[in-house]
Write an enzyme that holds these catalytic residues in place. Structure first.
Site, short mmCIF file in Angstrom:
data_model
loop_
_atom_site.label_atom_id
_atom_site.label_comp_id
_atom_site.label_asym_id
_atom_site.label_seq_id
_atom_site.Cartn_x
_atom_site.Cartn_y
_atom_site.Cartn_z
N LYS A 90 -6.40 -4.50 1.12
CA LYS A 90 -7.22 -4.79 2.29
C LYS A 90 -8.59 -5.31 1.87
O LYS A 90 -9.31 -4.66 1.09
CB LYS A 90 -7.36 -3.53 3.14
CG LYS A 90 -8.01 -3.71 4.49
CD LYS A 90 -7.97 -2.38 5.25
CE LYS A 90 -8.50 -2.49 6.65
NZ LYS A 90 -8.44 -1.17 7.36
N CYS A 98 -4.71 -4.40 9.39
CA CYS A 98 -5.55 -3.87 10.45
C CYS A 98 -6.81 -4.72 10.70
O CYS A 98 -6.71 -5.83 11.21
CB CYS A 98 -5.88 -2.41 10.14
SG CYS A 98 -6.54 -1.49 11.55
N GLU A 122 -0.09 0.75 8.65
CA GLU A 122 -1.09 0.81 7.57
C GLU A 122 -1.05 2.18 6.89
O GLU A 122 -0.96 3.22 7.54
CB GLU A 122 -2.47 0.56 8.17
CG GLU A 122 -3.63 0.65 7.20
CD GLU A 122 -4.98 0.45 7.87
OE1 GLU A 122 -5.98 0.28 7.15
OE2 GLU A 122 -5.04 0.46 9.13
#
Length: 272
Positions: free
Chosen positions: A108, A140, A40
């Site tokens: 995200k 994540c 990430e």
């Protein structure tokens, strides 16, 4: 398909260092590797609210361009995280870069505590067709929500790539989550995490993984830096989906408008 997992340490707000590590990892890939996956926001690390405006770059900026050039030179696809600046809005973004350019972008959607006040959440899920495989991207904390993987599965994903920045003490959480997300969507999942320390007292947990469509953990890295090769046998997709298919049998589907693009990308917009 041969995939390399680049489980690396990074520097927060250290773009030059992180880019150099990424380019070296791409250059070190075996000739028959088709895809390399990084953690990430690998290219910039994790900026703060005070630094994000200086660190984040547009997707046509020099850092992403350097990775695109490396992908062309080595004829390889690269999944890598960036801090994106889109006209003054900042996103935690993962890109799938092929020798032809950016094939897929994902922002995200589920922001972790340290993302809030730094990044804007994304508003859609997306997949693309690459080398005969439909690929979806997640980041994540996303994988702790079953709906995220189901969203890309509803868009046809056979392979879910997760760029990860997971820290202690949550390593076991993501180990469990990535296995569940693969099994309940009958898709391969590749997750690559960061290692080493971060700003403050953070210690990143490693544990990069490959999970098959049955939810079986085929590879799990330790807590050290490393670049390992895993192999995906896509004939396992048909075997996992032969007797039953969760997507066909589910009684509730996720809402949202689906957009089909001419280049093969599919997007599911998150309802407001």
């Amino acid at each position: 398909m041969k995939v390399e997992l680049a489980q690396l340490a990074g520097q927060d707000n250290g773009t030059a260092y992180n880019l150099q590590r990424a380019l070296a990892a791409i250059a070190a890939c075996a000739a028959d590797t088709q895809l390399i996956v990084f953690p990430e926001t690998h290219l910039m690390g994790f900026p703060s609210a005070e630094t994000v405006a200086q660190v984040a770059e547009p997707l046509d900026g020099p850092t992403v361009q350097a990775v695109q050039q490396a992908a062309r030179e080595h004829n390889i696809a690269v999944a890598i995280g960036v801090a994106e600046n889109d006209n003054g809005k900042f996103y935690n973004t993962t890109l799938l870069i092929t020798p032809e350019g950016i094939a897929l972008k994902y922002r995200k959607t589920h922001l972790w505590a340290s993302d809030r006040g730094v990044f804007t959440p994304g508003d859609r899920f997306a997949t693309c067709e690459w080398n005969g495989v439909r690929v979806g991207l997640l980041i994540c904390y996303d994988i702790e929500f079953p709906e995220t993987a189901r969203a890309v599965a509803q868009l046809g994903a056979d392979l879910i790539i997760v760029t990860n920045g997971n820290m202690d003490p949550y390593g076991p959480t993501h180990r469990t989550a990535i296995m569940a997300r693969a099994q309940e969507n009958q898709a391969f999942a590749v997750m690559v995490n960061r290692v080493g320390s971060g700003d403050g007292d953070l210690l990143f947990a490693g544990g990069s993984a490959l999970v098959d469509p049955f939810g079986t953990l085929l590879h799990e890295s330790g807590r050290e830096e490393g670049q390992v090769t895993v192999e995906l046998d896509f004939s396992q997709l048909a075997k996992a989906r032969r007797d039953y298919r969760y997507l066909n049998d589910q009684r509730l589907r996720l809402p949202g408008e689906v957009i089909e693009h001419a280049d093969g990308r599919r997007e599911l917009l998150i309802p407001r």
